[in-house]
Design a protein around this motif. Structure first.
Motif, short mmCIF file in Angstrom:
data_model
loop_
_atom_site.label_atom_id
_atom_site.label_comp_id
_atom_site.label_asym_id
_atom_site.label_seq_id
_atom_site.Cartn_x
_atom_site.Cartn_y
_atom_site.Cartn_z
N LEU A 1 -56.49 26.65 -12.73
CA LEU A 1 -57.82 26.18 -12.32
C LEU A 1 -57.96 26.21 -10.81
O LEU A 1 -58.99 26.67 -10.28
N HIS A 2 -56.95 25.73 -10.11
CA HIS A 2 -57.02 25.69 -8.64
C HIS A 2 -57.13 27.09 -8.06
O HIS A 2 -57.77 27.29 -7.02
N HIS A 3 -56.53 28.06 -8.74
CA HIS A 3 -56.53 29.42 -8.22
C HIS A 3 -57.77 30.22 -8.62
O HIS A 3 -57.84 31.42 -8.35
N THR A 4 -58.73 29.56 -9.24
CA THR A 4 -60.04 30.20 -9.39
C THR A 4 -60.70 30.34 -8.02
O THR A 4 -61.65 31.11 -7.86
N HIS A 5 -60.20 29.58 -7.06
CA HIS A 5 -60.67 29.69 -5.68
C HIS A 5 -59.72 30.61 -4.92
O HIS A 5 -58.74 30.17 -4.32
N VAL A 6 -60.01 31.90 -4.96
CA VAL A 6 -59.24 32.86 -4.18
C VAL A 6 -59.67 32.77 -2.72
O VAL A 6 -58.86 32.73 -1.80
N GLU A 7 -60.98 32.73 -2.52
CA GLU A 7 -61.54 32.44 -1.20
C GLU A 7 -61.80 30.94 -1.17
O GLU A 7 -62.61 30.43 -1.92
N THR A 8 -61.08 30.24 -0.31
CA THR A 8 -61.10 28.78 -0.37
C THR A 8 -62.07 28.15 0.63
O THR A 8 -62.47 28.76 1.61
N ASN A 9 -62.43 26.91 0.33
CA ASN A 9 -63.13 26.05 1.27
C ASN A 9 -62.64 24.62 1.03
O ASN A 9 -61.76 24.39 0.20
N VAL A 10 -63.20 23.67 1.73
CA VAL A 10 -62.68 22.30 1.66
C VAL A 10 -62.77 21.73 0.24
O VAL A 10 -61.94 20.91 -0.17
N TYR A 11 -63.74 22.17 -0.55
CA TYR A 11 -63.86 21.69 -1.92
C TYR A 11 -62.70 22.17 -2.80
O TYR A 11 -62.39 21.54 -3.82
N SER A 12 -62.06 23.27 -2.40
CA SER A 12 -60.92 23.78 -3.17
C SER A 12 -59.82 22.73 -3.28
O SER A 12 -59.07 22.71 -4.26
N LEU A 13 -59.74 21.88 -2.27
CA LEU A 13 -58.75 20.80 -2.27
C LEU A 13 -58.89 19.91 -3.49
O LEU A 13 -57.89 19.36 -3.98
N TYR A 14 -60.10 19.77 -4.00
CA TYR A 14 -60.37 18.85 -5.10
C TYR A 14 -60.57 19.55 -6.45
O TYR A 14 -60.81 18.88 -7.45
N VAL A 15 -60.48 20.87 -6.44
CA VAL A 15 -60.61 21.60 -7.71
C VAL A 15 -59.22 21.70 -8.33
O VAL A 15 -58.50 22.68 -8.16
N LEU A 16 -58.84 20.65 -9.02
CA LEU A 16 -57.53 20.54 -9.64
C LEU A 16 -57.69 19.97 -11.05
O LEU A 16 -58.57 19.15 -11.30
N HIS A 17 -56.82 20.41 -11.94
CA HIS A 17 -56.79 19.82 -13.27
C HIS A 17 -56.28 18.38 -13.16
O HIS A 17 -55.38 18.11 -12.36
N PRO A 18 -56.83 17.45 -13.94
CA PRO A 18 -56.38 16.06 -13.86
C PRO A 18 -54.87 15.88 -14.02
O PRO A 18 -54.27 15.03 -13.36
N ILE A 19 -54.25 16.68 -14.87
CA ILE A 19 -52.80 16.57 -15.07
C ILE A 19 -52.06 16.91 -13.77
O ILE A 19 -51.08 16.25 -13.41
N GLU A 20 -52.54 17.91 -13.07
CA GLU A 20 -51.90 18.29 -11.81
C GLU A 20 -52.14 17.22 -10.75
O GLU A 20 -51.21 16.87 -9.99
N THR A 21 -53.34 16.70 -10.67
CA THR A 21 -53.64 15.64 -9.71
C THR A 21 -52.75 14.43 -9.96
O THR A 21 -52.17 13.86 -9.03
N LEU A 22 -52.61 14.05 -11.22
CA LEU A 22 -51.75 12.92 -11.56
C LEU A 22 -50.29 13.24 -11.30
O LEU A 22 -49.51 12.36 -10.90
N GLY A 23 -49.91 14.50 -11.50
CA GLY A 23 -48.53 14.91 -11.22
C GLY A 23 -48.17 14.70 -9.77
O GLY A 23 -47.14 14.09 -9.45
N PHE A 24 -49.03 15.18 -8.87
CA PHE A 24 -48.79 14.96 -7.44
C PHE A 24 -48.82 13.47 -7.11
O PHE A 24 -48.03 12.98 -6.30
#
Length: 230
Positions: free
Chosen positions: A123-146
């Motif tokens: 999901l996070h890598h759907t942003h190949v060209e990134t911006n500041v919002y890319s920081l928050y485009v994460l699957h909940p499982i990954e966010t909780l993992g970190f």
């Protein structure tokens, strides 16, 4: 200590009130990061409709992690040092940054190489060209993992409260700078004997373009050791 006293003033509140309080706090950080993004790259800082739910879910997950951290502290499971020792603050800050970078490198490497985890990180890598919002485009499982890596580390080891604050500021800053489109680091950064070991905007951007390389967050040392650096 003022900060310790402030935390203790939150003890009487129930979980719902605390969640709302931490939700406001984390929302302010999201808004701050977006404002910084708009200041640095106004034309590149935009939120796609399909990403709105992921930004919201990341906000809620971060709030949940904050709440768990507070509860661990409230019940004496997590110990925090409130001394004003400069040497201790410097040592704790460097140790915290180094250990978090190592643990996140390992986690990041695993989500790329374990077949059952990669669909989550994809999901996070759907942003190949990134911006500041890319920081928050994460699957909940990954966010909780970190988040649980963070909680585990500051629970098993006692860190100074200022070191924790400094780390959180640094983490947010690097999350923002790492997902900008344009590299904000000067050219000497890549050749200087000291700074070349510190991650840059380009370093993480290259990872979004080539997912098999550059798994580190704050330092390039782990990628150099494990030969995963572009």
């Amino acid at each position: 200590m003022i900060f310790e006293s402030w935390l203790q003033q939150l003890f009487p509140f129930n979980l719902f009130c605390l969640f709302v309080f931490f939700l406001i706090e984390n929302s302010a950080l999201v808004v701050l990061s977006v404002l910084i993004g708009k200041m640095l790259e106004p034309e590149n800082t935009f939120l796609k409709n399909k990403d709105r739910k992921w930004v919201l879910s990341t906000l809620l997950c971060n709030t949940f992690i904050t709440l768990i951290g507070f509860e661990l502290y409230r019940y004496g499971i997590m110990k925090v040092d409130f001394s004003a020792s400069i040497k201790l603050i410097i040592f704790d800050t460097l140790l915290l940054i180094l250990l978090m970078d190592l643990f996140m490198f390992i986690f990041h490497f695993l989500v790329h190489h374990l077949k059952w985890l990669y669909p989550i990180h994809k999901l996070h890598h759907t942003h190949v060209e990134t911006n500041v919002y890319s920081l928050y485009v994460l699957h909940p499982i990954e966010t909780l993992g970190f988040g649980f890596i963070w909680l585990f580390l500051i629970t098993i080891l006692k860190f100074n409260y200022l070191s924790i604050i400094i780390y959180l500021v640094l983490n947010l800053s690097y999350g923002i700078f790492g997902h900008l489109k344009k590299d904000i680091f000067p050219s000497f950064w890549y050749s200087n004997s000291f700074t070349k070991w510190i991650s840059t905007t380009k370093f993480h951007n290259d990872h979004h373009k080539n997912e098999s390389q550059n798994y580190g967050f704050y330092f390039t040392i782990w990628d150099k050791i494990f030969k995963t650096m572009i």
